[in-house]
Design an enzyme around this catalytic site. Structure first.
Site, PDB file in Angstrom:
ATOM      1  N   HIS A  64      12.350   3.601   0.615  1.00 36.97           N
ATOM      2  CA  HIS A  64      10.906   3.357   0.675  1.00 36.97           C
ATOM      3  C   HIS A  64      10.588   2.036  -0.031  1.00 36.97           C
ATOM      4  O   HIS A  64      11.270   1.657  -0.981  1.00 36.97           O
ATOM      5  CB  HIS A  64      10.228   4.524  -0.045  1.00 36.97           C
TER       6      HIS A  64
ATOM      7  N   ASP B 107      14.736   8.599  -6.661  1.00 34.46           N
ATOM      8  CA  ASP B 107      13.369   8.747  -6.155  1.00 34.46           C
ATOM      9  C   ASP B 107      13.266  10.149  -5.548  1.00 34.46           C
ATOM     10  O   ASP B 107      13.819  10.425  -4.483  1.00 34.46           O
ATOM     11  CB  ASP B 107      13.136   7.647  -5.110  1.00 34.46           C
TER      12      ASP B 107
ATOM     13  N   GLN C 169      10.396  12.794  -1.993  1.00 32.63           N
ATOM     14  CA  GLN C 169      10.525  13.667  -0.821  1.00 32.63           C
ATOM     15  C   GLN C 169      11.455  14.853  -1.049  1.00 32.63           C
ATOM     16  O   GLN C 169      11.651  15.665  -0.143  1.00 32.63           O
ATOM     17  CB  GLN C 169      11.037  12.856   0.384  1.00 32.63           C
TER      18      GLN C 169
ATOM     19  N   LYS D  22       2.667  15.247  -2.966  1.00 30.97           N
ATOM     20  CA  LYS D  22       3.583  15.599  -1.867  1.00 30.97           C
ATOM     21  C   LYS D  22       4.032  17.052  -1.961  1.00 30.97           C
ATOM     22  O   LYS D  22       4.810  17.539  -1.146  1.00 30.97           O
ATOM     23  CB  LYS D  22       4.792  14.672  -1.879  1.00 30.97           C
TER      24      LYS D  22
ATOM     25  N   CYS E 149       6.802   3.055   5.731  1.00 31.52           N
ATOM     26  CA  CYS E 149       7.080   2.345   4.466  1.00 31.52           C
ATOM     27  C   CYS E 149       8.565   2.075   4.239  1.00 31.52           C
ATOM     28  O   CYS E 149       8.954   1.654   3.159  1.00 31.52           O
ATOM     29  CB  CYS E 149       6.516   3.080   3.247  1.00 31.52           C
TER      30      CYS E 149
HETATM   31  N1  PMP Z   1       9.388   7.204  -2.234  1.00 28.09           N
HETATM   32  C1  PMP Z   1       9.389   7.908  -1.103  1.00 28.09           C
HETATM   33  C2  PMP Z   1      10.700   8.326  -0.500  1.00 28.09           C
HETATM   34  C3  PMP Z   1       8.183   8.257  -0.501  1.00 28.09           C
HETATM   35  O1  PMP Z   1       8.181   8.962   0.636  1.00 28.09           O
HETATM   36  C4  PMP Z   1       6.972   7.858  -1.107  1.00 28.09           C
HETATM   37  C5  PMP Z   1       5.631   8.201  -0.482  1.00 28.09           C
HETATM   38  N2  PMP Z   1       5.557   7.958   0.886  1.00 28.09           N
HETATM   39  C6  PMP Z   1       7.037   7.125  -2.290  1.00 28.09           C
HETATM   40  C7  PMP Z   1       8.265   6.813  -2.834  1.00 28.09           C
HETATM   41  C8  PMP Z   1       5.799   6.652  -2.989  1.00 28.09           C
HETATM   42  O2  PMP Z   1       5.061   7.749  -3.428  1.00 28.09           O
HETATM   43  P1  PMP Z   1       3.557   7.545  -3.960  1.00 28.09           P
HETATM   44  O3  PMP Z   1       2.813   6.871  -2.853  1.00 28.09           O
HETATM   45  O4  PMP Z   1       3.081   8.923  -4.219  1.00 28.09           O
HETATM   46  O5  PMP Z   1       3.636   6.709  -5.174  1.00 28.09           O
END
Ligand code: PMP
Length: 411
Positions: A121, A196, A199, A222, A364
């Site tokens: 991401h 991270d 997910q 999430k 993203c």
């Molecule tokens: N890492 C991953 C794998 C994600 O899917 C996301 C959210 N789409 C994020 C980081 C960022 O999370 P947040 O927008 O809640 O900061």
């Protein structure tokens, strides 16, 4: 699992979208909130109101107790050894940025390498690209499915690598990264492992001690919690010595005019300024709620929904699925019409007219399209409150997706 009973916990499931019952399949972007989380937030504003760690009156003491109670819930949720290892953040993005800034300024040297991969991401990769020192980003080659294999990690490790930063579950394809094995490889080479968990935390039981990760981040929204809150876990040995990124109220014990600053211990030294108290309490409630349902049951049910969907579309050759074999609730696909790929956003807009919420685009993870050899995809992500009947409606809608129907969408 009694899904119909669970659905009663989510008031938003009573609403419609485009005059159709809402079918929410965008759970990897964010999840819906159960009543208990909404009530916890309302309760703070209705009955508690005070700041945390600042007042000397009964009401503020009650806030302190609940705030630190939420930290203990989070500690248990990811099985951290100490509550001091749990730092509240605004979410995974903030956590990943803070870790990157702290390590870059206090540990890494110009030219050191951080190992990542193309399915990551933006929140995990961009902080390193924009870091204050010249950090070399190296990429673990993904296999032909877009998966990280242990073999490829072993081959990618080298003496320049000082940090490995990977998602435990990919937000596009849903593959699980073998974190425990990677952690062994990293620690044998004195490499710091950042995970991270944005997910993974909503779907599988996390045990940071068993995984032996050095840093771990997650976002509450999430996993049925509020937006704007999450946690940064760091092993005590790192949090004890790292200087924070932000300075301000409540993170310091004292300071003088000459610039002598005495910071508090972790986690308060990392939590300058007023925290999103209602969101922290809501996150604690969401963690309790997820644990009550049980991550094992959640994961098994999501996989069941995905298999059900794949089985229903097995003869629909115009749907190309990119992650059939990943054990999760994510289906990433495109729809073809006479050999032409329909633009993913058009597919999502068509599904919207049927009351179905999905995500389209690059999700993203902007380096992954090169691996998949496709510019954009549609992502349907199921969660434990979704049903097979919703998938039936989804499949019927997909039968109607043609180039012509997508061009003629009127809201
Ligand atoms: N890492 C991953 C794998 C994600 O899917 C996301 C959210 N789409 C994020 C980081 C960022 O999370 P947040 O927008 O809640 O900061």
């Amino acid at each position: 699992m009694d899904v119909n009973k669970i659905r009663e916990d989510f008031p938003i499931l009573n609403r419609t979208m485009c005059q159709k019952p809402l079918i929410y399949f965008d759970n990897s972007a964010t999840t819906l909130k159960p009543d208990c989380v909404i009530q916890t937030i309302t309760n703070y504003y209705t009955y508690l109101g005070a700041n945390a760690h600042r007042g000397d009156y009964e009401m503020s003491g009650q806030v302190d107790a609940q705030f630190e109670g939420a930290r203990k819930i989070a500690q248990k949720f990811i099985n951290a050894r100490y509550p001091e290892e749990i730092v509240f953040t605004s979410g995974s993005t903030m956590g990943l940025n803070e870790i990157c800034i702290m390590l870059t300024s206090q540990y890494l040297k110009d030219g050191d390498a951080v190992l990542t991969c193309q399915s990551e991401h933006a929140s995990s990769i961009l902080p390193w690209m924009k870091a204050s020192k010249k950090i070399e980003l190296q990429y673990i080659p993904l296999d032909s499915h877009g998966k990280i294999t242990l073999e490829n990690v072993k081959k990618a490790l080298n003496d320049k690598v000082k940090v490995v930063c990977l998602a435990q579950v990919s937000n596009v394809l849903g593959y699980q990264t073998p974190i425990k094995e990677i952690s062994e490889l990293c620690h044998a080479r004195n490499i710091i492992l950042i995970v991270d968990g944005a997910q993974s935390t909503p779907h599988i039981k996390i045990d940071v001690q068993d995984l032996d990760v050095d840093f771990f981040v997650m976002s509450a929204h999430k996993m049925c919690g509020p937006t704007g809150v999450g946690i940064l876990y760091g092993k005590k040995k790192y949090l004890d010595v790292l200087e924070p990124v932000f300075y301000g109220g409540e993170s310091n014990a004292r300071f003088d005019q000459c610039g002598h600053v005495l910071l508090k211990e972790s986690p308060l030294k990392f939590e300058s300024g007023t925290q999103p108290i209602e969101a922290v309490l809501g996150m604690g409630q969401a963690m309790k709620y997820i644990e009550e349902i049980g991550q094992d049951r959640i994961h098994a049910y999501e996989v069941e929904l995905k298999r059900y969907f794949l089985d229903k579309i097995k003869d629909m050759n115009h749907i190309v699925v990119y992650n059939k074999d990943s054990e999760c609730g994510i289906v990433t696909f495109n729809v073809m019409d006479h050999g032409k790929m329909i633009f993913a956003q058009d597919v999502a807009s068509f599904l919207n007219t049927k009351g179905i919420a999905v995500r389209s685009g690059q999700h993203c993870a902007k380096l992954l399209p090169e691996v998949l050899n496709v510019n954009s995809t549609v992502r349907a992500s199921f969660y434990f409150y979704n049903t097979k009947e919703e998938i039936d409606t989804f499949v019927e809608a997909l039968k109607e997706v043609t180039l012509e129907n997508c061009v003629n969408i009127f809201f």
